[in-house]
Design a protein around this motif. Structure first.
Motif, PDB file in Angstrom:
ATOM      1  N   ARG A  51     -27.478  65.986 -40.350  1.00 15.44           N
ATOM      2  CA  ARG A  51     -27.051  64.766 -39.677  1.00 15.44           C
ATOM      3  C   ARG A  51     -25.723  64.999 -38.984  1.00 15.44           C
ATOM      4  O   ARG A  51     -24.834  65.638 -39.526  1.00 15.44           O
ATOM      5  N   GLU A  52     -25.590  64.491 -37.787  1.00 25.09           N
ATOM      6  CA  GLU A  52     -24.359  64.660 -37.026  1.00 25.09           C
ATOM      7  C   GLU A  52     -23.847  63.309 -36.567  1.00 25.09           C
ATOM      8  O   GLU A  52     -24.598  62.351 -36.431  1.00 25.09           O
ATOM      9  N   VAL A  53     -22.564  63.257 -36.330  1.00 24.09           N
ATOM     10  CA  VAL A  53     -21.908  62.051 -35.839  1.00 24.09           C
ATOM     11  C   VAL A  53     -21.185  62.415 -34.557  1.00 24.09           C
ATOM     12  O   VAL A  53     -20.587  63.486 -34.453  1.00 24.09           O
ATOM     13  N   SER A  54     -21.246  61.540 -33.585  1.00 21.61           N
ATOM     14  CA  SER A  54     -20.572  61.769 -32.321  1.00 21.61           C
ATOM     15  C   SER A  54     -19.074  61.979 -32.550  1.00 21.61           C
ATOM     16  O   SER A  54     -18.442  61.298 -33.364  1.00 21.61           O
ATOM     17  N   GLU A  55     -18.509  62.950 -31.829  1.00 21.11           N
ATOM     18  CA  GLU A  55     -17.084  63.237 -31.954  1.00 21.11           C
ATOM     19  C   GLU A  55     -16.232  62.023 -31.579  1.00 21.11           C
ATOM     20  O   GLU A  55     -15.206  61.763 -32.194  1.00 21.11           O
ATOM     21  N   SER A  56     -16.677  61.258 -30.594  1.00 21.37           N
ATOM     22  CA  SER A  56     -15.915  60.071 -30.205  1.00 21.37           C
ATOM     23  C   SER A  56     -15.920  59.022 -31.313  1.00 21.37           C
ATOM     24  O   SER A  56     -14.933  58.301 -31.493  1.00 21.37           O
ATOM     25  N   CYS A  57     -17.003  58.951 -32.077  1.00 23.33           N
ATOM     26  CA  CYS A  57     -17.049  58.018 -33.207  1.00 23.33           C
ATOM     27  C   CYS A  57     -16.062  58.431 -34.292  1.00 23.33           C
ATOM     28  O   CYS A  57     -15.373  57.593 -34.876  1.00 23.33           O
ATOM     29  N   VAL A  58     -15.974  59.731 -34.563  1.00 26.80           N
ATOM     30  CA  VAL A  58     -15.028  60.228 -35.562  1.00 26.80           C
ATOM     31  C   VAL A  58     -13.599  59.969 -35.093  1.00 26.80           C
ATOM     32  O   VAL A  58     -12.747  59.537 -35.868  1.00 26.80           O
ATOM     33  N   ASP A  59     -13.326  60.230 -33.817  1.00 22.80           N
ATOM     34  CA  ASP A  59     -11.996  59.957 -33.263  1.00 22.80           C
ATOM     35  C   ASP A  59     -11.633  58.480 -33.400  1.00 22.80           C
ATOM     36  O   ASP A  59     -10.529  58.141 -33.805  1.00 22.80           O
ATOM     37  N   SER A  60     -12.575  57.615 -33.063  1.00 21.59           N
ATOM     38  CA  SER A  60     -12.324  56.169 -33.165  1.00 21.59           C
ATOM     39  C   SER A  60     -12.116  55.739 -34.609  1.00 21.59           C
ATOM     40  O   SER A  60     -11.230  54.938 -34.904  1.00 21.59           O
ATOM     41  N   LEU A  61     -12.919  56.269 -35.507  1.00 23.29           N
ATOM     42  CA  LEU A  61     -12.776  55.948 -36.925  1.00 23.29           C
ATOM     43  C   LEU A  61     -11.417  56.387 -37.451  1.00 23.29           C
ATOM     44  O   LEU A  61     -10.726  55.621 -38.133  1.00 23.29           O
ATOM     45  N   LEU A  62     -11.014  57.602 -37.123  1.00 25.05           N
ATOM     46  CA  LEU A  62      -9.718  58.104 -37.566  1.00 25.05           C
ATOM     47  C   LEU A  62      -8.575  57.272 -36.998  1.00 25.05           C
ATOM     48  O   LEU A  62      -7.636  56.904 -37.718  1.00 25.05           O
ATOM     49  N   THR A  63      -8.655  56.935 -35.732  1.00 29.83           N
ATOM     50  CA  THR A  63      -7.619  56.122 -35.097  1.00 29.83           C
ATOM     51  C   THR A  63      -7.520  54.742 -35.751  1.00 29.83           C
ATOM     52  O   THR A  63      -6.424  54.261 -36.045  1.00 29.83           O
ATOM     53  N   GLU A  64      -8.659  54.111 -35.979  1.00 31.10           N
ATOM     54  CA  GLU A  64      -8.671  52.790 -36.622  1.00 31.10           C
ATOM     55  C   GLU A  64      -8.185  52.855 -38.063  1.00 31.10           C
ATOM     56  O   GLU A  64      -7.471  51.975 -38.525  1.00 31.10           O
ATOM     57  N   MET A  65      -8.572  53.899 -38.786  1.00 25.59           N
ATOM     58  CA  MET A  65      -8.137  54.049 -40.170  1.00 25.59           C
ATOM     59  C   MET A  65      -6.618  54.196 -40.226  1.00 25.59           C
ATOM     60  O   MET A  65      -5.955  53.530 -41.029  1.00 25.59           O
ATOM     61  N   VAL A  66      -6.067  55.049 -39.394  1.00 23.95           N
ATOM     62  CA  VAL A  66      -4.620  55.240 -39.370  1.00 23.95           C
ATOM     63  C   VAL A  66      -3.922  53.941 -38.973  1.00 23.95           C
ATOM     64  O   VAL A  66      -2.938  53.532 -39.601  1.00 23.95           O
ATOM     65  N   SER A  67      -4.423  53.275 -37.966  1.00 30.33           N
ATOM     66  CA  SER A  67      -3.828  52.021 -37.513  1.00 30.33           C
ATOM     67  C   SER A  67      -3.873  50.953 -38.604  1.00 30.33           C
ATOM     68  O   SER A  67      -2.873  50.277 -38.870  1.00 30.33           O
TER      69      SER A  67
END
Length: 189
Positions: free
Chosen positions: A3-19
């Motif tokens: 299973r793979e996840v889009s890199e943009s989804c991971v970037d968005s998740l990381l950004t939102e988590m940090v925020s």
């Protein structure tokens, strides 16, 4: 096929988590926010390394585990292997990634005169964008710590940056790992 996840989804998740952790949950407690983000990364690293090593036998020594992190684990996460692995033959490993994907879209704010403050370390640490970038590194630090913990190497991983997106990992595998980004474009684990 995994299973793979889009890199943009991971970037968005990381950004939102940090925020969310930095500005909402622990707005006045950055150390607690950093610890929480790192703990989430730790759980992710544990689970990913468990998944990626499911069909393998246990590693015989720390070098085999580090090689697994450099080749297989890093490839699964970032679609590339670590660029370089060095050792001092006393339990310290240096892993180099010249283009760390999760930091490739980040930059350090220029100073008032338009230059990035490379010559003044205090100015870099005071910079808000640098603080946010450091906060983003807590998640991959946790992932690495969790993966190594699952491989039988208890450790602590910390991060530092000076030149994006290159990084170098310095890995003293006895009981301590340090993840540092240097101006020469390397991460230390």
């Amino acid at each position: 096929m995994g299973r793979e996840v889009s890199e943009s989804c991971v970037d968005s998740l990381l950004t939102e988590m940090v925020s969310t952790y930095s500005n909402r949950f622990y707005a006045n407690k950055p150390d607690l926010a950093a610890h929480s983000i790192e703990a989430i990364g730790y759980q992710v690293g544990l689970q990913l390394s468990e998944r990626y090593t499911m069909d393998r036998s246990r590693f015989g020594d720390h070098l085999e585990a580090i090689k697994f992190i450099c080749k297989d684990f890093w490839s699964e996460l970032f679609k590339k292997q670590i660029d370089n692995l060095k050792t001092n033959h006393r339990g310290t490993f240096v892993l180099q990634d010249t283009r760390f994907r999760w930091l490739s879209r980040m930059s350090i704010e220029p100073s008032e005169n338009g230059d990035v403050p490379h010559n003044n370390p205090e100015a870099v640490t005071e910079n808000k964008s640098t603080q946010v970038t450091r906060m983003h590194l807590n998640f991959p630090c946790g992932i690495i710590r969790g993966a190594l913990s699952n491989l039988g190497i208890p450790c602590a991983v910390s991060a530092d940056i000076t030149n994006l997106p290159a990084c170098e990992l310095l890995a003293p595998v006895i009981f301590f790992f340090l993840l540092t980004m240097l101006s020469n474009g390397n991460i230390f684990l």
